[in-house]
Design a protein around this motif. Structure first.
Motif, PDB file in Angstrom:
ATOM      1  N   ILE A 155      13.256   6.143 -12.037  1.00 19.03           N
ATOM      2  CA  ILE A 155      13.751   4.939 -11.382  1.00 19.03           C
ATOM      3  C   ILE A 155      12.922   4.786 -10.119  1.00 19.03           C
ATOM      4  CG2 ILE A 155      15.645   6.238 -10.272  1.00 19.03           C
ATOM      5  CD1 ILE A 155      17.282   3.574 -10.573  1.00 19.03           C
ATOM      6  N   VAL A 156      12.366   3.604  -9.886  1.00 19.07           N
ATOM      7  CA  VAL A 156      11.326   3.477  -8.863  1.00 19.07           C
ATOM      8  C   VAL A 156      11.488   2.194  -8.057  1.00 19.07           C
ATOM      9  CG1 VAL A 156       9.749   2.440 -10.566  1.00 19.07           C
ATOM     10  CG2 VAL A 156       8.829   3.469  -8.470  1.00 19.07           C
ATOM     11  N   LEU A 157      11.295   2.333  -6.746  1.00 28.73           N
ATOM     12  CA  LEU A 157      11.235   1.184  -5.850  1.00 28.73           C
ATOM     13  C   LEU A 157       9.774   0.936  -5.496  1.00 28.73           C
ATOM     14  CD1 LEU A 157      12.954  -0.851  -4.119  1.00 28.73           C
ATOM     15  CD2 LEU A 157      12.545   0.713  -2.215  1.00 28.73           C
ATOM     16  N   VAL A 158       9.262  -0.232  -5.884  1.00 34.01           N
ATOM     17  CA  VAL A 158       7.891  -0.627  -5.550  1.00 34.01           C
ATOM     18  C   VAL A 158       7.914  -1.347  -4.211  1.00 34.01           C
ATOM     19  CG1 VAL A 158       5.835  -1.858  -6.318  1.00 34.01           C
ATOM     20  CG2 VAL A 158       7.405  -0.860  -8.011  1.00 34.01           C
ATOM     21  N   LEU A 212      11.480  11.155  -4.365  1.00 36.09           N
ATOM     22  CA  LEU A 212      12.516  11.267  -3.335  1.00 36.09           C
ATOM     23  C   LEU A 212      13.673  12.175  -3.738  1.00 36.09           C
ATOM     24  CD1 LEU A 212      10.937   8.685  -2.359  1.00 36.09           C
ATOM     25  CD2 LEU A 212      13.105   7.947  -1.345  1.00 36.09           C
ATOM     26  N   GLY A 213      14.069  12.147  -4.991  1.00 28.99           N
ATOM     27  CA  GLY A 213      15.191  12.963  -5.425  1.00 28.99           C
ATOM     28  C   GLY A 213      15.704  12.501  -6.774  1.00 28.99           C
ATOM     29  N   SER A 222      21.615  10.752 -19.001  1.00 24.75           N
ATOM     30  CA  SER A 222      20.356  10.593 -18.275  1.00 24.75           C
ATOM     31  C   SER A 222      20.261  11.526 -17.066  1.00 24.75           C
ATOM     32  CB  SER A 222      20.188   9.151 -17.791  1.00 24.75           C
ATOM     33  OG  SER A 222      20.031   8.263 -18.878  1.00 24.75           O
ATOM     34  N   LEU A 223      19.036  11.917 -16.762  1.00 26.92           N
ATOM     35  CA  LEU A 223      18.706  12.549 -15.489  1.00 26.92           C
ATOM     36  C   LEU A 223      17.704  11.634 -14.811  1.00 26.92           C
ATOM     37  CD1 LEU A 223      18.828  14.837 -13.443  1.00 26.92           C
ATOM     38  CD2 LEU A 223      16.999  15.983 -14.717  1.00 26.92           C
ATOM     39  N   MET A 224      18.135  10.948 -13.750  1.00 28.25           N
ATOM     40  CA  MET A 224      17.321   9.939 -13.089  1.00 28.25           C
ATOM     41  C   MET A 224      16.469  10.579 -12.003  1.00 28.25           C
ATOM     42  SD  MET A 224      18.512   7.281 -14.708  1.00 28.25           S
ATOM     43  CE  MET A 224      17.874   5.886 -13.776  1.00 28.25           C
ATOM     44  N   LEU A 225      15.152  10.386 -12.079  1.00 26.24           N
ATOM     45  CA  LEU A 225      14.193  10.927 -11.115  1.00 26.24           C
ATOM     46  C   LEU A 225      13.661   9.768 -10.278  1.00 26.24           C
ATOM     47  CD1 LEU A 225      12.343  13.245 -13.648  1.00 26.24           C
ATOM     48  CD2 LEU A 225      14.189  13.863 -12.096  1.00 26.24           C
TER      49      LEU A 225
END
Length: 278
Positions: A155-158, A212-213, A222-225
């Motif tokens: 999961i990513v914030l651009v 970040l975590g 799910s395991l969200m990275l």
């Protein structure tokens, strides 16, 4: 917030022979619903003494470990919901109980699913049993071992200067936005997943990835990275049918975004805090 430190649960797949059970906590699932008692509007698991009075059929009972010294079990049960009790899915616990207890309930759900889906060996068809040392199912006939299913995902914030990229899924209401996310494919690294998912979902290239975590997200496994990354090049192009729209938002002009219990919001808050402190 970020679960960087150990919580009050101690995991152990095998119960000690002489371990007490009189004060045990039971996480009881009726199909996909978690049976609970509410105290002051807050749900809690069933105590051992309460469970023994319930008129239910137990299909499986798996030891999880201990929560603040109390042994914990995951149960797959069937029956009528008794007076004074209630059922809800796991989302009904999210944000209402302390985080460690929510993650423990999610763990219990995944162990119940492990037992349900591995009654028989997928290789030889013989019955499977609980593994004697690992949190797994074991076939005594052919030796196959089945572990709980975990689905790693990114999961990513651009980011671009003072703006962040947020997108709306086609199934979400108008005005609701979040970060980009997707599952890891076989043969790729987590970092490669970030690049691929961003390109597939919005058609742009990114650089400067920072981890970040993570967050366990048991819906269902799910395991969200979580990552931040920087915009590199490209224009928005929606290459699949998941994204309805994507926009750049200033850190001080957020749309409707997920609540404080989700890792997507943690990623957003981290960016806001960084900009406000600059």
């Amino acid at each position: 917030m970020w679960p960087f430190d150990p919580d009050d649960f101690v995991s152990h797949p095998v119960q000690h022979e002489n371990q007490r059970q009189d004060d045990a906590l039971y996480f009881c699932f009726m199909r996909d619903q978690l049976l609970s008692i509410s105290e002051g509007g807050i749900p809690r698991p069933i105590a051992a003494d309460e469970f023994r009075w319930l008129d239910v059929e137990t299909f499986s009972k798996s030891y999880l470990g201990a929560w603040r010294g109390q042994p914990c079990f995951a149960l797959d049960i069937k029956g009528e919901v008794p007076p004074g009790y209630a059922t809800s899915d796991l989302r009904g616990w999210l944000g209402r109980v302390e985080p460690g207890l929510f993650y423990l309930a999610g763990r219990a759900r995944q162990i119940v699913d492990l037992v349900r889906t591995n009654q028989y060996c997928g290789r030889c068809g013989k019955p499977m049993d609980a593994h004697t040392t690992d949190r797994a199912r074991h076939c005594g006939e052919c030796g196959l071992v089945a572990y709980p299913r975990l689905s790693p995902s990114i999961i990513v914030l651009v980011r671009k200067d003072d703006e962040m990229l947020l997108a709306r899924n086609v199934n979400w209401p108008v005005g609701m936005y979040s970060t980009l996310a997707g599952f890891v494919e076989p043969g790729e690294s987590i970092e490669q997943t970030v690049h691929r998912e961003v390109m597939e979902e919005v058609g742009i290239s990114v650089t400067n990835l920072r981890y970040l975590g993570s967050q366990s997200w048991p819906f269902p496994n799910s395991l969200m990275l979580g990552f931040h990354c920087d915009y590199k090049s490209g224009e928005f192009t929606f290459l699949d049918d998941e994204i309805a729209e994507a926009k750049w938002f200033r850190y001080d002009a957020l749309p409707n975004v997920p609540g404080a219990t989700a890792i997507s919001r943690w990623l957003i808050n981290a960016f806001i805090e960084e900009k406000q402190g600059a």
